[in-house]
Design an enzyme around this catalytic site. Sequence first.
Site, PDB file in Angstrom:
ATOM      1  N   LEU A   1       0.810  -1.213   0.000  1.00 49.41           N
ATOM      2  CA  LEU A   1       0.000   0.000   0.000  1.00 49.41           C
ATOM      3  C   LEU A   1       0.852   1.277   0.000  1.00 49.41           C
ATOM      4  O   LEU A   1       0.543   2.241  -0.722  1.00 49.41           O
ATOM      5  CB  LEU A   1      -0.925  -0.038   1.231  1.00 49.41           C
TER       6      LEU A   1
ATOM      7  N   ASP B   1      13.463   2.722   9.539  1.00 47.51           N
ATOM      8  CA  ASP B   1      12.791   1.660  10.273  1.00 47.51           C
ATOM      9  C   ASP B   1      12.003   2.394  11.359  1.00 47.51           C
ATOM     10  O   ASP B   1      12.600   3.040  12.226  1.00 47.51           O
ATOM     11  CB  ASP B   1      13.833   0.706  10.890  1.00 47.51           C
TER      12      ASP B   1
ATOM     13  N   ASN C   1       2.034   4.342   7.438  1.00 48.61           N
ATOM     14  CA  ASN C   1       1.549   3.130   6.766  1.00 48.61           C
ATOM     15  C   ASN C   1       2.296   1.869   7.190  1.00 48.61           C
ATOM     16  O   ASN C   1       1.711   0.784   7.237  1.00 48.61           O
ATOM     17  CB  ASN C   1       1.692   3.340   5.244  1.00 48.61           C
TER      18      ASN C   1
ATOM     19  N   SER D   1      -4.843   2.096   9.727  1.00 44.57           N
ATOM     20  CA  SER D   1      -5.296   1.101  10.698  1.00 44.57           C
ATOM     21  C   SER D   1      -5.747  -0.124   9.908  1.00 44.57           C
ATOM     22  O   SER D   1      -5.047  -0.571   8.999  1.00 44.57           O
ATOM     23  CB  SER D   1      -6.409   1.720  11.562  1.00 44.57           C
TER      24      SER D   1
ATOM     25  N   TYR E   1      -2.445  -8.334  16.622  1.00 41.66           N
ATOM     26  CA  TYR E   1      -2.604  -7.358  15.528  1.00 41.66           C
ATOM     27  C   TYR E   1      -3.777  -6.418  15.825  1.00 41.66           C
ATOM     28  O   TYR E   1      -3.650  -5.192  15.705  1.00 41.66           O
ATOM     29  CB  TYR E   1      -2.821  -8.116  14.217  1.00 41.66           C
TER      30      TYR E   1
ATOM     31  N   LYS F   1      -3.887  -2.324  16.412  1.00 42.91           N
ATOM     32  CA  LYS F   1      -4.684  -1.425  15.559  1.00 42.91           C
ATOM     33  C   LYS F   1      -5.802  -0.742  16.361  1.00 42.91           C
ATOM     34  O   LYS F   1      -6.124   0.413  16.090  1.00 42.91           O
ATOM     35  CB  LYS F   1      -5.246  -2.181  14.354  1.00 42.91           C
TER      36      LYS F   1
ATOM     37  N   THR G   1      -1.876  -7.136  -1.282  1.00 43.85           N
ATOM     38  CA  THR G   1      -0.473  -6.717  -1.117  1.00 43.85           C
ATOM     39  C   THR G   1       0.305  -7.933  -0.627  1.00 43.85           C
ATOM     40  O   THR G   1      -0.200  -9.057  -0.634  1.00 43.85           O
ATOM     41  CB  THR G   1      -0.365  -5.597  -0.059  1.00 43.85           C
TER      42      THR G   1
HETATM   43  N1  LIG Z   1      -3.129  -5.620   2.942  1.00 46.23           N
HETATM   44  C1  LIG Z   1      -4.133  -5.733   3.800  1.00 46.23           C
HETATM   45  O1  LIG Z   1      -4.980  -6.611   3.676  1.00 46.23           O
HETATM   46  C2  LIG Z   1      -4.239  -4.754   4.934  1.00 46.23           C
HETATM   47  C3  LIG Z   1      -5.471  -4.640   5.583  1.00 46.23           C
HETATM   48  C4  LIG Z   1      -5.613  -3.740   6.611  1.00 46.23           C
HETATM   49  C5  LIG Z   1      -4.548  -2.961   6.994  1.00 46.23           C
HETATM   50  N2  LIG Z   1      -3.350  -3.085   6.367  1.00 46.23           N
HETATM   51  C6  LIG Z   1      -2.241  -2.242   6.819  1.00 46.23           C
HETATM   52  O2  LIG Z   1      -1.671  -1.586   5.705  1.00 46.23           O
HETATM   53  C7  LIG Z   1      -0.323  -1.240   6.013  1.00 46.23           C
HETATM   54  C8  LIG Z   1       0.575  -1.652   4.850  1.00 46.23           C
HETATM   55  O3  LIG Z   1       0.546  -3.049   4.711  1.00 46.23           O
HETATM   56  P1  LIG Z   1       0.564  -3.744   3.283  1.00 46.23           P
HETATM   57  O4  LIG Z   1      -0.739  -4.395   3.089  1.00 46.23           O
HETATM   58  O5  LIG Z   1       1.051  -2.818   2.251  1.00 46.23           O
HETATM   59  O6  LIG Z   1       1.608  -4.913   3.573  1.00 46.23           O
HETATM   60  P2  LIG Z   1       3.015  -5.268   2.882  1.00 46.23           P
HETATM   61  O7  LIG Z   1       2.823  -5.392   1.415  1.00 46.23           O
HETATM   62  O8  LIG Z   1       3.513  -6.415   3.659  1.00 46.23           O
HETATM   63  O9  LIG Z   1       3.922  -3.981   3.140  1.00 46.23           O
HETATM   64  C9  LIG Z   1       4.297  -3.645   4.434  1.00 46.23           C
HETATM   65  C10 LIG Z   1       5.211  -2.438   4.388  1.00 46.23           C
HETATM   66  O10 LIG Z   1       5.515  -2.043   5.739  1.00 46.23           O
HETATM   67  C11 LIG Z   1       6.919  -1.953   5.853  1.00 46.23           C
HETATM   68  N3  LIG Z   1       7.385  -2.188   7.212  1.00 46.23           N
HETATM   69  C12 LIG Z   1       7.130  -3.231   8.035  1.00 46.23           C
HETATM   70  N4  LIG Z   1       7.771  -3.058   9.215  1.00 46.23           N
HETATM   71  C13 LIG Z   1       8.440  -1.872   9.118  1.00 46.23           C
HETATM   72  C14 LIG Z   1       9.282  -1.138   9.981  1.00 46.23           C
HETATM   73  N5  LIG Z   1       9.586  -1.585  11.217  1.00 46.23           N
HETATM   74  N6  LIG Z   1       9.782   0.042   9.561  1.00 46.23           N
HETATM   75  C15 LIG Z   1       9.498   0.502   8.327  1.00 46.23           C
HETATM   76  N7  LIG Z   1       8.728  -0.151   7.444  1.00 46.23           N
HETATM   77  C16 LIG Z   1       8.212  -1.330   7.848  1.00 46.23           C
HETATM   78  C17 LIG Z   1       7.468  -2.972   4.871  1.00 46.23           C
HETATM   79  O11 LIG Z   1       8.835  -2.673   4.598  1.00 46.23           O
HETATM   80  P3  LIG Z   1       9.905  -3.797   4.126  1.00 46.23           P
HETATM   81  O12 LIG Z   1       9.782  -3.875   2.641  1.00 46.23           O
HETATM   82  O13 LIG Z   1      11.211  -3.239   4.585  1.00 46.23           O
HETATM   83  O14 LIG Z   1       9.549  -5.087   4.808  1.00 46.23           O
HETATM   84  C18 LIG Z   1       6.531  -2.721   3.700  1.00 46.23           C
HETATM   85  O15 LIG Z   1       6.928  -1.575   2.986  1.00 46.23           O
HETATM   86  C19 LIG Z   1       0.010  -1.932   7.335  1.00 46.23           C
HETATM   87  O16 LIG Z   1      -0.066  -0.996   8.388  1.00 46.23           O
HETATM   88  C20 LIG Z   1      -1.098  -2.970   7.470  1.00 46.23           C
HETATM   89  O17 LIG Z   1      -1.356  -3.293   8.819  1.00 46.23           O
HETATM   90  C21 LIG Z   1      -3.173  -3.969   5.349  1.00 46.23           C
END
Ligand SMILES: NC(=O)c1ccc[n+]([C@@H]2O[C@H](COP(=O)([O-])OP(=O)(O)OC[C@H]3O[C@@H](n4cnc5c(N)ncnc54)[C@H](OP(=O)(O)O)[C@@H]3O)[C@@H](O)[C@H]2O)c1
Length: 286
Positions: free
Chosen positions: A14, A56, A83, A134, A148, A152, A183
Amino acid sequence: MKKTWFITGASRGLGFEIAKAALRAGDQVVAAGRNKAAVANKLGPDSGQLHSVELDVTDANQARAAVAAAIARFGGIDVLVNNAGYGHLGLFEETTIKDVEEQFDTNLFGVFHVTWAALPYMRSARRGRIFNISSLAGILGAELGSLYCASKFALEGFSESLAKEIAPFDISVTIVEPGPFRTDFLTAQSLRSGANAVADYDDRRAQLRAGLEERDGRQGGDPAKLADAMVLLANEAQPPLRLVAGSIAFNAADAKLHSMRTELDLWRALSISTDGNYDDVVVPRY
Ligand SMILES: NC(=O)c1ccc[n+]([C@@H]2O[C@H](COP(=O)([O-])OP(=O)(O)OC[C@H]3O[C@@H](n4cnc5c(N)ncnc54)[C@H](OP(=O)(O)O)[C@@H]3O)[C@@H](O)[C@H]2O)c1
């Protein structure tokens, strides 16, 4: 007017899509990621519109340095997107305090570090928008979601409170609550779970994990569309406090509101019966 975005976790998923959408809209983007080279690899080299920084979010010093670099490069931050995050999806009894600390270090304290670093600049500019990513997991508890969801739900309480504190400085907070989006979130690269197997849960654990595997790559939400929706909201005069994202989350949030309303009404008499017989009550402002 051209805006400057600061986006955490911009290397993938995202965060990457939000960065792309903001760039498409002609805005300036500070793309923050744990691995700056990975961010630049995905989004391209630094340019008049784009600046990548290493961050980080669990590291407060790095958060301050990344925000300072953003200010030095573009002179301010108009839109902060918290994010970065991951899901620890495991059964509570199988987790450890280290799992809890790591989940909160990223999903909650990471947001605190970045917000503490950015707010003084946004406050002195007397404008800005904060998007805290969130989840539906910030509205609804679920099996495998104890850690988790806790992180959130905490982010939701923080965001709602902060929104009230900083509204007088013309800084808005929007809590984004996505349901399942396509994602890396459910891949082995992102997902974590507890390692202390408790035999009583063997069958359910296997079933629940199979469910996660089945959903991986087949989520209903399109992250590029959510990113465009956020660009739209960044230009809205009156942005909402919450944006539920996707029909799965919309329907689940709707059902939760309905069940809360029903339960509130059902137990109204008992709730109110705990009032004291005082004639000097000061009601807090909510
Ligand atoms: N996808 C869903 O279904 C969903 C639903 C609800 C909420 N969300 C929320 O959306 C947000 C983004 O998730 P996503 O779906 O895009 O997942 P994703 O594809 O796994 O991407 C996660 C991102 O967060 C970064 N990250 C994780 N830990 C970190 C840290 N300590 N410092 C800096 N960056 C860090 C990762 O960086 P690296 O590349 O370095 O690992 C990556 O860029 C999250 O907050 C997640 O909880 C996602």
